[in-house]
Write an enzyme that holds these catalytic residues in place. Structure first.
Site, short mmCIF file in Angstrom:
data_model
loop_
_atom_site.label_atom_id
_atom_site.label_comp_id
_atom_site.label_asym_id
_atom_site.label_seq_id
_atom_site.Cartn_x
_atom_site.Cartn_y
_atom_site.Cartn_z
N GLY A 287 0.82 -1.11 0.11
CA GLY A 287 0.16 -0.19 0.06
C GLY A 287 0.87 1.13 -0.22
O GLY A 287 1.06 1.86 -0.99
N TYR A 327 0.98 8.68 15.38
CA TYR A 327 2.50 7.88 15.30
C TYR A 327 3.79 8.40 15.64
O TYR A 327 4.72 7.69 15.11
CB TYR A 327 2.38 6.97 14.05
N CYS A 354 -7.32 22.40 17.52
CA CYS A 354 -7.47 23.01 18.96
C CYS A 354 -6.97 22.06 19.73
O CYS A 354 -7.28 21.75 21.08
CB CYS A 354 -8.93 23.02 19.40
#
Lengths: 428, 428
Positions: A287, A327, A354
């Site tokens: 991917g 991550y 925020c």
């Protein structure tokens, strides 16, 4: 900084696929994802070729989760790819992109009855994650009067050097059937009327920059394949999943190539299959490797602030690119409108969301940046837009595709109406 | 388990606002967010009352980022709330909910020229995050021929006991102007023609379960207010932000009330204002406290698997509720269709998303759970749907509102068409 092959610098402007990012940003607005289609095709071809040079029965299933844009699925379909799909939505997108049902595998640890029925009706093979799911498939296939070809997903219990959230082959992972239970699972499957076990599937994780774990995975899978053949399973494919990473840190990350991958995995696979005495198709599910380095996220500087750090406040945050926050991922950044100016000062690129964690990049050497400048966040083709949200009521940005000198919008920008309309089906 | 006030159990079924969750789920499908509107109003009233009992000039601005559903904004507007908005989108939603521009504050560290112009045109006050932004506002307001009322956001450099990603008042945070630079910022603002500094703003973070940091914050703000008045700033409001947490772990988390908050903060504020000799409005910005415990996420069990853990695979994952994965957040879970069955076994509730980290709850004691059962994930009204994505090409689920015995859809479920259509403006 070493740029990925699809990027270049012309007259001080960052370019992608030969197109000027400054012009693209002023034409289509920011934030904006810009993808080079040719790079994706190049990555796909390299991957396919590396494996094919060892063995003829190769099938590359693109992991659609990395970037599910239809334009990208169509490009990859034309190049010959199938798809690893993880939901009814991804299955629908793959079919809409023109992929044949036989070129798809429906994966996932938690498929609903509706998901499974969709796969069964379309003749799409299913990677089965549990015996509970197998029984559900058996009963749904019986209802449909259909037979389904399946694989089981194996949990190989392999440690891999990647972020724990995406290490999917750990013993503790939610995915797959523990390898010590796998024979029993196939025995059950062989005894059922409407499922036909013809494959075996594994995926050890994502963003892996060391080919050792893939070799270990191949060893485990070869061993299991042997025991399944002994059991009478007519193994027609072995799916080793994906996981080959890309060097997000251009200067220091290792950059294993598909050749490196193939040179380690294929001898194990071929030797194993010779011993077992079968010639199944080898499926793989890249991917990130296919799409990751094809894309730049362009984001405009709103303001600059000297505080604890020098904050460069931009218009894209973790609403559009969650990897740095989720991550602790690293992406290179470039001052796209003055890409040749010398770096003078450390800057922290802050998004508009925020939360304190909404930082795209910490402490990067950049030229003097000012409001109105354009920042390019590199290597954002995988798990970028795919994970985007409308958090803080921010409409999501457009995606454009650069290919062969032309630029097309492959996903239009949302507006606030896209957020409002689903809430206004009735008045309150 | 102690249930939040809006939940109950009738005939073994979890109920919200008196309505049977099992029936709601079968009528509207799963996954599904179900919100009790009365609970939100109750939370708002308690918050407003606690502060108002100390001081008359109180304004409660709902932090729309917590849950931006229009139905909820409308409920809160009717109850008397204004809103803390963080983007043009949130500003538009608040206006559409009928809130008056004077009851809004436009916050954020990275506002675009378009954001600022929208605020200026609508007469919405702006919390200014940097001098760079101040100058941009001055020039945009001049272009518009308008004057803008502003506050500066102060970074008070306060350590708070919460997750670092949402601790917004740390010295190192991207938010606000370091408190030692704040006087200089107001001096600049006073000298500009089109901005009128009339307030001061602070927000130390979210999900804070100890009222000490709020008292410290009030002390810092009172001190700064005094120095601003000396400087000639006509302070008309002091905004202390939000941050009061809720007890996600029902058995063990502390549960500070608005009274606890007010009893610690208000004496500091009132004593300080008396010393300074002004009577500004006190603004507060609760978000999570108003909506967090009003909502349950209903999710259906697709399969159960014995592996390293007992995995209960459900149809909602971090696409719909990212808090467990993003912040290691804890949410109570209930077997909604057999809520009185005794707990017998530890279960891990796994979502359908393609990442190992997609776990809604680890190792919870539950009755024997089977495919088809219904799980309720509690306290999901804040930062639940608001942070949802379409990751893995999953259309987002519906949200329904329970109020006074009736149930209405406040956001329709998406379909795969909602994902496809923005990509099909043109054919490829």
């Amino acid at each position: 900084m070493k740029l990925p092959p699809c990027l270049s610098i012309l007259s001080g402007h960052l370019c992608i696929g030969g197109q000027d990012c400054v012009e693209i940003a002023s034409r289509y607005g920011t934030p904006l994802y810009v993808t080079d289609g040719d790079r994706i095709i190049g990555n796909y071809s390299a991957y396919e070729r590396a494996l094919h040079s060892h063995y003829s029965r190769i099938r590359v299933l693109y992991a659609a989760k990395a970037n599910g844009n239809l334009a990208i699925l169509r490009l990859l379909k034309e190049a010959g790819a199938g798809a690893d799909v993880f939901s009814s939505g991804e299955l629908s997108l793959a079919l809409r992109a023109g992929m044949a049902p036989r070129d798809l595998l429906f994966n996932g640890n938690s498929k609903s009855p509706a998901d499974l029925t969709l796969a069964i009706r379309n003749g799409v093979k299913i990677s089965v994650d549990s015996l509970d799911e197998l029984e559900l498939i058996e009963s749904l296939a019986a209802e449909e009067g259909n037979e389904v070809e399946i694989a089981f997903r194996v949990n190989p219990a392999i440690e891999v050097p990647t972020h724990p959230k995406i290490a999917t082959g750990l013993r503790t992972s939610k995915f797959g059937i523990p390898h010590e239970q796998i024979k029993g699972a196939y025995e059950v499957a062989l005894s059922r009327e409407h499922v036909r076990p013809i494959g075996i599937h594994c995926h050890i994780g994502s963003q892996i920059l060391d080919v050792d774990p893939f070799e270990k995975e191949a060893e485990v899978m070869v061993r299991i394949a042997g025991s399944l053949v002994d059991l009478g399973v007519p193994l027609d494919f072995i799916d080793l999943g994906g996981g080959l990473g890309i060097p997000y840190r251009h200067a220091t990350d290792p950059a294993p190539t598909p050749e490196d991958y193939a040179n380690r995995v294929m001898p194990v696979f071929l030797r194993g299959m010779k011993e077992v005495g079968i010639q199944p198709a080898l499926w793989v599910e890249p991917g990130r490797y296919l799409v990751g380095d094809s894309t730049v996220l362009l984001t405009r500087v709103n303001s600059v602030k000297e505080a604890h750090r020098r904050f460069v406040n931009v218009d894209a945050g973790f609403n559009l690119l969650i990897r740095p926050m989720m991550y602790d991922a690293y992406h290179e950044v470039v001052l796209a409108n003055r890409a040749l100016d010398p770096s003078q000062i450390m800057c922290t690129i802050a998004g508009p969301i925020c939360e304190s964690g909404d930082i795209l990049a910490y402490d990067r050497p950049l030229p003097i940046v000012r409001a109105g400048d354009l920042i390019g966040v590199l290597d954002t083709g995988a798990y970028g837009f795919a994970m985007s949200s409308q958090y803080n009521a921010r409409p999501r940005c457009a995606e454009v595709l650069v290919r062969g000198g032309s630029i097309t919008v492959m996903r239009r920008a949302e507006t606030i109406q896209d957020i409002i309309v689903p809430m206004e089906a009735r008045k309150w």
